[in-house]
Design an enzyme around this catalytic site. Sequence first.
Site, mmCIF file in Angstrom:
data_model
loop_
_atom_site.group_PDB
_atom_site.id
_atom_site.type_symbol
_atom_site.label_atom_id
_atom_site.label_comp_id
_atom_site.label_asym_id
_atom_site.label_seq_id
_atom_site.Cartn_x
_atom_site.Cartn_y
_atom_site.Cartn_z
ATOM 1 C CD GLU A 1 -3.244 -19.872 32.315
ATOM 2 O OE1 GLU A 1 -2.283 -19.145 31.984
ATOM 3 O OE2 GLU A 1 -4.376 -19.428 32.565
ATOM 4 C CG ASP A 2 0.031 -18.156 34.574
ATOM 5 O OD1 ASP A 2 -1.104 -18.661 34.440
ATOM 6 O OD2 ASP A 2 0.189 -16.954 34.869
ATOM 7 C CG ASP B 1 -6.671 -19.937 41.526
ATOM 8 O OD1 ASP B 1 -6.492 -20.730 42.463
ATOM 9 O OD2 ASP B 1 -7.041 -18.760 41.701
ATOM 10 C CE LYS C 1 0.470 -7.728 30.481
ATOM 11 N NZ LYS C 1 0.698 -6.573 31.364
ATOM 12 N N GLY C 2 1.286 -14.281 31.843
ATOM 13 C CA GLY C 2 1.965 -15.136 32.825
ATOM 14 C C GLY C 2 2.684 -16.341 32.258
ATOM 15 C CE LYS D 1 -2.455 -20.830 43.736
ATOM 16 N NZ LYS D 1 -3.041 -19.500 44.075
ATOM 17 C CG ASP E 1 0.753 -10.579 37.606
ATOM 18 O OD1 ASP E 1 0.201 -11.664 37.312
ATOM 19 O OD2 ASP E 1 0.134 -9.511 37.724
HETATM 20 P P1 IMP Z 1 -8.439 -19.125 37.132
HETATM 21 O O1 IMP Z 1 -9.336 -18.601 36.057
HETATM 22 O O2 IMP Z 1 -8.999 -18.844 38.502
HETATM 23 O O3 IMP Z 1 -8.051 -20.570 36.965
HETATM 24 O O4 IMP Z 1 -7.185 -18.204 37.136
HETATM 25 C C1 IMP Z 1 -6.123 -18.404 36.382
HETATM 26 C C2 IMP Z 1 -5.297 -17.138 36.342
HETATM 27 O O5 IMP Z 1 -5.268 -16.458 37.599
HETATM 28 C C3 IMP Z 1 -3.879 -17.507 36.049
HETATM 29 O O6 IMP Z 1 -3.645 -17.505 34.675
HETATM 30 C C4 IMP Z 1 -3.114 -16.433 36.777
HETATM 31 O O7 IMP Z 1 -2.933 -15.332 35.920
HETATM 32 C C5 IMP Z 1 -3.974 -16.028 37.920
HETATM 33 N N1 IMP Z 1 -3.540 -16.680 39.190
HETATM 34 C C6 IMP Z 1 -4.142 -17.682 39.864
HETATM 35 N N2 IMP Z 1 -3.458 -18.030 40.959
HETATM 36 C C7 IMP Z 1 -2.369 -17.229 40.975
HETATM 37 C C8 IMP Z 1 -1.233 -17.127 41.867
HETATM 38 O O8 IMP Z 1 -1.070 -17.831 42.861
HETATM 39 N N3 IMP Z 1 -0.326 -16.185 41.541
HETATM 40 C C9 IMP Z 1 -0.427 -15.371 40.439
HETATM 41 N N4 IMP Z 1 -1.462 -15.449 39.590
HETATM 42 C C10 IMP Z 1 -2.422 -16.371 39.846
HETATM 43 MG MG MG Z 2 -2.603 -16.330 33.491
#
Ligand code: IMP
Ligand code: MG
Length: 173
Positions: A97-98, A101, A41-42, A129, A157
């Site tokens: 995408e929000d 990470d 949802k982000g 990040k 969130d």
């Molecule tokens: P990844 O798969 O580790 O790249 O994660 C991505 C998802 O993790 C994002 O779409 C967010 O929903 C969540 N996420 C990663 N870092 C943060 C943060 O600092 N705050 C909130 N949600 C995060």
């Molecule tokens: Mg997300």
Amino acid sequence: MPNFRVLLSAEQIQTRIQELGAEIDGDNPAGGPVYLICILKGACFFLADLARAMKTPSRIEFIGISSYGKGKTTSGEVKLTKDLDVSIEGYDVVIVEDIVDSGVTLSYLIKVLTQRKPKTLRIATLLDKPERRMRPVDVQYVGFRIPDEFVVGYGLDYAEDYRNLKDVVILQD
Ligand code: IMP
Ligand code: MG
């Protein structure tokens, strides 16, 4: 009451999104339509503002995917919780995408969507990040590169809270 520190103000976010919209327009000289795929949802607020910052005609779709539980770190497990309602075959597609990470979510989604034969597949993320990357992902449009801090607001969130904050803030416990 949790402790918030503003990292990106609502004004900074809006200014940057206008630039991203213009950049995407510049990369779509054919004039669209471009499918904007919002990762729920982000990314919902980012999608709404980005679509309106673009002049290129767009179509909006939603996909649900989750790699996070209720904590602040990835579970490493990715699942599709809601699929697209349409075929994207032959279309220009931008995943919206929000935050990127670890890269686990997006690398999974790229694999899934590539199999559906879009004409082009690009990624727009509001936040990145890079220090935390575990899987490499090629992200074409990045709003802001941020340090390794847990942020909320503007769609992001913590256990479903704080999505409606106008700024992106660092959540300190
Ligand atoms: P990844 O798969 O580790 O790249 O994660 C991505 C998802 O993790 C994002 O779409 C967010 O929903 C969540 N996420 C990663 N870092 C943060 C943060 O600092 N705050 C909130 N949600 C995060
Ligand atoms: Mg997300």
